[in-house]
Design a protein around this motif. Structure first.
Motif, PDB file in Angstrom:
ATOM      1  N   ALA A 145      27.358  30.311  19.966  1.00 16.21           N
ATOM      2  CA  ALA A 145      28.403  30.534  19.183  1.00 16.21           C
ATOM      3  C   ALA A 145      29.844  30.126  19.562  1.00 16.21           C
ATOM      4  CB  ALA A 145      28.494  31.900  18.659  1.00 16.21           C
ATOM      5  N   SER A 146      30.712  29.468  18.929  1.00 11.58           N
ATOM      6  CA  SER A 146      31.889  29.162  19.508  1.00 11.58           C
ATOM      7  C   SER A 146      32.708  30.526  19.903  1.00 11.58           C
ATOM      8  CB  SER A 146      32.736  28.354  18.475  1.00 11.58           C
ATOM      9  OG  SER A 146      33.055  29.183  17.390  1.00 11.58           O
ATOM     10  N   PRO A 147      33.395  30.240  21.045  1.00 10.67           N
ATOM     11  CA  PRO A 147      34.549  31.254  21.445  1.00 10.67           C
ATOM     12  C   PRO A 147      35.261  32.007  20.286  1.00 10.67           C
ATOM     13  CG  PRO A 147      34.760  29.221  23.096  1.00 10.67           C
ATOM     14  CD  PRO A 147      33.859  28.876  21.543  1.00 10.67           C
ATOM     15  N   GLU A 148      35.454  31.112  19.298  1.00  9.95           N
ATOM     16  CA  GLU A 148      36.617  31.828  18.155  1.00  9.95           C
ATOM     17  C   GLU A 148      35.461  32.834  17.399  1.00  9.95           C
ATOM     18  OE1 GLU A 148      36.247  28.696  18.869  1.00  9.95           O
ATOM     19  OE2 GLU A 148      38.241  28.014  19.469  1.00  9.95           O
ATOM     20  N   LEU A 149      34.161  32.358  17.130  1.00 11.60           N
ATOM     21  CA  LEU A 149      33.228  33.100  16.517  1.00 11.60           C
ATOM     22  C   LEU A 149      33.084  34.520  17.245  1.00 11.60           C
ATOM     23  CD1 LEU A 149      31.731  33.651  14.006  1.00 11.60           C
ATOM     24  CD2 LEU A 149      29.895  32.011  15.037  1.00 11.60           C
ATOM     25  N   GLN A 150      32.642  34.219  18.533  1.00 10.50           N
ATOM     26  CA  GLN A 150      32.457  35.239  19.283  1.00 10.50           C
ATOM     27  C   GLN A 150      33.620  36.344  19.515  1.00 10.50           C
ATOM     28  OE1 GLN A 150      31.732  33.767  23.151  1.00 10.50           O
ATOM     29  NE2 GLN A 150      29.604  33.232  22.667  1.00 10.50           N
ATOM     30  N   ALA A 151      34.864  35.975  19.390  1.00 11.08           N
ATOM     31  CA  ALA A 151      36.156  36.839  19.308  1.00 11.08           C
ATOM     32  C   ALA A 151      35.915  37.638  17.996  1.00 11.08           C
ATOM     33  CB  ALA A 151      37.292  36.099  19.809  1.00 11.08           C
ATOM     34  N   SER A 152      35.985  36.833  16.865  1.00 10.88           N
ATOM     35  CA  SER A 152      35.935  37.534  15.481  1.00 10.88           C
ATOM     36  C   SER A 152      34.830  38.401  15.292  1.00 10.88           C
ATOM     37  CB  SER A 152      35.721  36.314  14.575  1.00 10.88           C
ATOM     38  OG  SER A 152      35.909  36.825  13.322  1.00 10.88           O
ATOM     39  N   SER A 153      33.550  38.120  15.998  1.00  6.38           N
ATOM     40  CA  SER A 153      32.646  39.078  15.965  1.00  6.38           C
ATOM     41  C   SER A 153      32.875  40.240  16.695  1.00  6.38           C
ATOM     42  CB  SER A 153      31.034  38.347  16.373  1.00  6.38           C
ATOM     43  OG  SER A 153      30.977  37.261  15.374  1.00  6.38           O
ATOM     44  N   LEU A 154      33.475  40.053  18.024  1.00  4.86           N
ATOM     45  CA  LEU A 154      33.613  41.283  18.618  1.00  4.86           C
ATOM     46  C   LEU A 154      34.641  42.160  18.188  1.00  4.86           C
ATOM     47  CD1 LEU A 154      33.140  42.609  21.536  1.00  4.86           C
ATOM     48  CD2 LEU A 154      34.779  41.102  22.347  1.00  4.86           C
ATOM     49  N   GLU A 155      35.706  41.623  17.503  1.00  2.00           N
ATOM     50  CA  GLU A 155      36.583  42.357  16.928  1.00  2.00           C
ATOM     51  C   GLU A 155      36.131  42.937  15.851  1.00  2.00           C
ATOM     52  OE1 GLU A 155      39.793  44.378  16.018  1.00  2.00           O
ATOM     53  OE2 GLU A 155      39.571  43.348  17.906  1.00  2.00           O
ATOM     54  N   THR A 156      35.162  42.433  14.859  1.00  3.15           N
ATOM     55  CA  THR A 156      34.611  43.127  13.881  1.00  3.15           C
ATOM     56  C   THR A 156      33.768  44.383  14.260  1.00  3.15           C
ATOM     57  OG1 THR A 156      34.456  41.155  12.507  1.00  3.15           O
ATOM     58  CG2 THR A 156      33.032  42.926  11.800  1.00  3.15           C
ATOM     59  N   CYS A 157      33.137  44.161  15.359  1.00  3.87           N
ATOM     60  CA  CYS A 157      32.425  45.288  15.813  1.00  3.87           C
ATOM     61  C   CYS A 157      33.211  46.444  16.546  1.00  3.87           C
ATOM     62  CB  CYS A 157      31.574  44.997  17.165  1.00  3.87           C
ATOM     63  SG  CYS A 157      30.343  43.709  16.622  1.00  3.87           S
ATOM     64  N   ARG A 158      34.341  45.958  17.084  1.00  8.90           N
ATOM     65  CA  ARG A 158      35.511  47.243  17.725  1.00  8.90           C
ATOM     66  C   ARG A 158      35.947  47.833  16.288  1.00  8.90           C
ATOM     67  NH1 ARG A 158      38.003  42.901  20.982  1.00  8.90           N
ATOM     68  NH2 ARG A 158      37.359  43.564  23.049  1.00  8.90           N
ATOM     69  N   GLY A 159      36.311  47.129  15.327  1.00  6.27           N
ATOM     70  CA  GLY A 159      36.617  47.713  14.064  1.00  6.27           C
ATOM     71  C   GLY A 159      35.793  48.620  13.482  1.00  6.27           C
ATOM     72  N   LEU A 160      34.449  48.321  13.550  1.00  5.79           N
ATOM     73  CA  LEU A 160      33.374  49.386  12.954  1.00  5.79           C
ATOM     74  C   LEU A 160      33.271  50.393  13.854  1.00  5.79           C
ATOM     75  CD1 LEU A 160      30.819  46.394  11.599  1.00  5.79           C
ATOM     76  CD2 LEU A 160      32.326  47.977  10.119  1.00  5.79           C
ATOM     77  N   LEU A 161      33.427  50.105  15.086  1.00  2.00           N
ATOM     78  CA  LEU A 161      33.139  51.403  15.905  1.00  2.00           C
ATOM     79  C   LEU A 161      34.346  52.336  15.791  1.00  2.00           C
ATOM     80  CD1 LEU A 161      31.591  52.816  18.237  1.00  2.00           C
ATOM     81  CD2 LEU A 161      32.579  51.328  19.965  1.00  2.00           C
ATOM     82  N   ARG A 162      35.404  51.748  15.488  1.00  2.00           N
ATOM     83  CA  ARG A 162      36.653  52.584  15.578  1.00  2.00           C
ATOM     84  C   ARG A 162      36.598  53.526  14.499  1.00  2.00           C
ATOM     85  NH1 ARG A 162      40.046  48.302  16.910  1.00  2.00           N
ATOM     86  NH2 ARG A 162      40.408  47.793  14.689  1.00  2.00           N
ATOM     87  N   SER A 163      35.778  52.930  13.143  1.00  5.31           N
ATOM     88  CA  SER A 163      35.848  53.710  11.859  1.00  5.31           C
ATOM     89  C   SER A 163      34.586  54.790  12.184  1.00  5.31           C
ATOM     90  CB  SER A 163      35.386  52.619  10.808  1.00  5.31           C
ATOM     91  OG  SER A 163      34.990  53.359   9.713  1.00  5.31           O
ATOM     92  N   ILE A 164      33.735  54.471  12.923  1.00  9.44           N
ATOM     93  CA  ILE A 164      32.590  55.294  12.917  1.00  9.44           C
ATOM     94  C   ILE A 164      33.009  56.648  14.021  1.00  9.44           C
ATOM     95  CG2 ILE A 164      30.493  55.727  14.404  1.00  9.44           C
ATOM     96  CD1 ILE A 164      29.459  52.958  13.695  1.00  9.44           C
ATOM     97  N   LEU A 165      33.732  56.376  15.137  1.00 10.66           N
ATOM     98  CA  LEU A 165      34.247  57.414  15.810  1.00 10.66           C
ATOM     99  C   LEU A 165      35.419  58.351  15.047  1.00 10.66           C
ATOM    100  CD1 LEU A 165      34.697  55.476  19.044  1.00 10.66           C
ATOM    101  CD2 LEU A 165      33.004  56.986  18.482  1.00 10.66           C
ATOM    102  N   THR A 166      36.225  57.559  14.199  1.00  7.74           N
ATOM    103  CA  THR A 166      37.292  58.263  13.670  1.00  7.74           C
ATOM    104  C   THR A 166      36.704  59.159  12.438  1.00  7.74           C
ATOM    105  OG1 THR A 166      37.812  56.442  12.526  1.00  7.74           O
ATOM    106  CG2 THR A 166      39.172  56.987  14.353  1.00  7.74           C
ATOM    107  N   HIS A 167      35.550  59.040  12.098  1.00  5.76           N
ATOM    108  CA  HIS A 167      34.604  59.997  11.283  1.00  5.76           C
ATOM    109  C   HIS A 167      34.058  61.002  11.853  1.00  5.76           C
ATOM    110  CE1 HIS A 167      35.729  56.871   8.429  1.00  5.76           C
ATOM    111  NE2 HIS A 167      35.509  57.848   7.263  1.00  5.76           N
ATOM    112  N   TRP A 168      34.178  61.174  13.236  1.00  2.00           N
ATOM    113  CA  TRP A 168      33.255  62.142  13.969  1.00  2.00           C
ATOM    114  C   TRP A 168      34.134  63.124  14.308  1.00  2.00           C
ATOM    115  CZ3 TRP A 168      34.523  62.608  19.664  1.00  2.00           C
ATOM    116  CH2 TRP A 168      33.643  63.634  20.222  1.00  2.00           C
ATOM    117  N   GLY A 169      33.714  64.557  13.895  1.00  2.00           N
ATOM    118  CA  GLY A 169      34.230  65.724  14.000  1.00  2.00           C
ATOM    119  C   GLY A 169      33.922  66.448  15.327  1.00  2.00           C
ATOM    120  N   PRO A 170      34.502  66.327  16.442  1.00  2.00           N
ATOM    121  CA  PRO A 170      34.043  67.232  17.522  1.00  2.00           C
ATOM    122  C   PRO A 170      34.110  68.644  17.381  1.00  2.00           C
ATOM    123  CG  PRO A 170      36.229  66.368  17.962  1.00  2.00           C
ATOM    124  CD  PRO A 170      35.873  65.578  16.602  1.00  2.00           C
TER     125      PRO A 170
END
Length: 257
Positions: free
Chosen positions: A29-54
């Motif tokens: 994959a091109s570097p631009e696509l890799q960076a975009s995919s990585l940022e998408t994963c970060r956003g999804l992970l932030r969404s999951i974590l901020t729905h977690w109630g410790p």
């Protein structure tokens, strides 16, 4: 299922099932696509974590009163360590990338509900200079992007509700909020007029930025208050804006600030 089980094994092929020719390099994959995919994963992970109630451990029913006053049990708890690690990553990640209004609101509500009420977690987070820097970047960016006229409950009000307890935690223990700052806090939350709430939120943000950056006194807030008061004296008459009344109240309490 029987057909798949009895199907003969096929040699592995390259991307999209095409067999690579000898000497052919696998497509990447091109570097631009890799960076975009990585940022998408970060956003999804932030969404999951901020729905977690410790769920933090409470005091043991038979625990002595002297043991309740010692913070070692809180800081040694695995849940406090996990929460600190999660919040640290979320804040540093959010500070480096733009957030939608919905994501910003969700993040702030999560901090307000689950993190800010935990002194042990707050103290550990504020010891990390990267977390403090990330919080300040996020606070400054959201204040500028969202503006101060958002309908209640808006991002600016949530920002101040999260940041003000953290500012208090940065001050020496037992230091109360100045009376003028407490007035701004109440006006930004409870006043029935939107213009007054927005003006109070803006003035409160000046105080928070001053204290967060280590100023001995809130110079930006006091300078702005003085400018507004001077402008009113030079142009008397007419209806006063909401910020004028707030600035006059702060000026009267300036020694307290």
């Amino acid at each position: 299922m029987l057909k798949d089980r009895n199907k003969p094994t096929v040699p592995a092929r390259g991307p999209r099932g095409r067999k690579r020719k000898p000497g052919e390099v696998e497509e990447t994959a091109s570097p631009e696509l890799q960076a975009s995919s990585l940022e998408t994963c970060r956003g999804l992970l932030r969404s999951i974590l901020t729905h977690w109630g410790p769920v933090f451990p409470g005091p043991v029913p038979d625990q002595d009163p002297e043991d309740l006053a010692t913070p070692q049990s809180d800081e040694a708890s695995p849940m406090y360590a996990v929460a600190t690690l999660v919040v640290s990553w979320v804040l540093r990640s959010a500070a480096q990338h733009p957030l939608s209004r919905a994501e910003a609101s969700g993040l702030l509500r999560w901090l307000q509900s689950h993190i800010v009420p935990q002194p042990a977690v707050v103290a550990e987070l504020l010891r990390d200079s990267r977390v403090r820097s990330g919080l300040f970047q996020l606070y400054s960016r959201l204040c500028g992007q969202e503006g101060l006229g958002e309908p209640e409950p808006g991002v600016p009000a949530l920002l101040n509700m999260v940041m003000l307890p953290l500012v208090v935690a940065l001050c020496p223990a037992g230091t109360p909020l100045p009376a003028a700052v407490e007035t701004l806090r109440l006006s930004s939350l409870d006043h029935e007029e939107e213009a007054t709430r927005a003006s109070a939120a803006f003035l409160l943000s000046l105080y928070i930025k001053d204290v967060w950056l280590g100023a001995q006194q809130p110079d930006a807030l006091l300078t702005h208050v003085q400018m507004v008061c001077d402008a009113v004296e030079d142009a008397p008459g007419g209806d006063q804006e909401a910020i004028v009344g707030l600035c006059k109240d702060i000026a009267a309490l300036a020694p307290d600030v």
